[in-house]
Scaffold this motif. Structure first.
Motif, short mmCIF file in Angstrom:
data_model
loop_
_atom_site.label_atom_id
_atom_site.label_comp_id
_atom_site.label_asym_id
_atom_site.label_seq_id
_atom_site.Cartn_x
_atom_site.Cartn_y
_atom_site.Cartn_z
N VAL A 1 -28.47 -18.28 23.69
CA VAL A 1 -29.88 -18.62 23.62
C VAL A 1 -30.33 -18.99 25.03
CG1 VAL A 1 -31.61 -20.22 22.74
CG2 VAL A 1 -29.78 -19.40 21.24
N TRP B 1 -32.10 -25.79 19.39
CA TRP B 1 -30.90 -24.97 19.56
C TRP B 1 -29.68 -25.80 19.93
CZ3 TRP B 1 -30.81 -20.32 17.60
CH2 TRP B 1 -32.04 -19.70 17.35
N GLN C 1 -32.85 -14.81 22.08
CA GLN C 1 -31.56 -15.09 21.44
C GLN C 1 -30.83 -13.78 21.22
OE1 GLN C 1 -31.95 -16.02 17.35
NE2 GLN C 1 -29.85 -16.69 17.06
#
Length: 239
Positions: free
Chosen positions: A49, A14, A232
């Protein structure tokens, strides 16, 4: 907190998608940054996230990043993917998610072997036929149209009724995509085809990632050995 290699690998995925230098705070909490190249969310949206006790957030402009940073200050990490909590502190106009994020270490893999799983090219016509046979929402959400791997399928007669594959993401992640026709669900077919796709990703030294909202999909992931690490969420704000 003891070092968790699986968590560390998931976070690297991420961080690469964020499109800007940032970090999951080592002591927990949230890092917020402006990024016009963020892939955490659709363009122009705010992407969040959260993995374990820390989160990263990207916003499309410096102004929105400042607004979000101030609004999220003091909130616990678990609230950052709770749309109701976010609506209370931000001018939210639209929300996507939250989706749960789970990852698999190869030593935890619980495969399901079925000799009848076939392997097809990802662009095979039978896969397209499967996608066309289910509701459009299911076809879009499963992501099978975008896989970069082979497709692993089960047939009933001449028809593919379950399929799985993965799309290779930055950070060497294998984003799992699974679909079963509605009239064949609840029979273990999703686990069988997903097991074949996961095994293929591990052979290729990738990190299996399972992103899902529905509980049945999350049960399949748990049965295969995936561990939920976070969630998320994407949101559009009016300011």
């Amino acid at each position: 907190m003891a070092h968790d290699p699986l968590l560390a690998r998931a976070r690297e995925v991420w961080l690469e998608l964020a499109g800007v230098a940032m970090a999951f705070p080592a002591g927990g909490g949230v890092d917020v940054a402006a990024s016009t190249r963020s892939l955490l969310c659709p363009p122009g949206w705010v992407g969040i996230v959260a993995l374990n006790d820390a989160a990263i957030v990207t916003a499309p402009t410096d102004t929105q990043a400042r607004i979000v940073r101030e609004a999220l200050h003091g909130l616990p990490v678990e609230a950052l993917t709770d749309s109701d909590r976010l609506r209370a502190v931000l001018p939210v106009s639209e929300v996507l998610g939250p989706a749960n994020l789970a990852y698999l270490d190869g030593c935890d893999f619980q495969p399901t072997g079925l000799a009848s799983v076939d392997v097809l090219p990802g662009e095979h016509a039978d896969l397209a036929t499967l996608l066309a046979s289910v509701p459009a929402k299911d076809a879009d959400e499963c992501g099978l149209a975008d896989i970069t791997s082979h497709a692993f399928v089960l047939r009933r007669g001449n028809h593919v009724v379950a399929a799985a594959g993965y799309r290779r993401w930055p950070g060497d992640a294998a984003h799992m995509c699974v679909l079963t026709t509605p009239n064949q669900r609840g029979r273990g077919l999703a686990r069988a085809v997903a097991s074949a796709a996961v095994a293929d990703s591990l052979v290729n030294h990738l990190l299996p990632q399972w992103r899902a909202r529905p509980e049945p999909s999350r049960r399949v992931a748990r049965a295969l050995g995936f561990r939920q690490l976070g969630a998320q969420l994407s949101l559009r704000i009016g300011a």
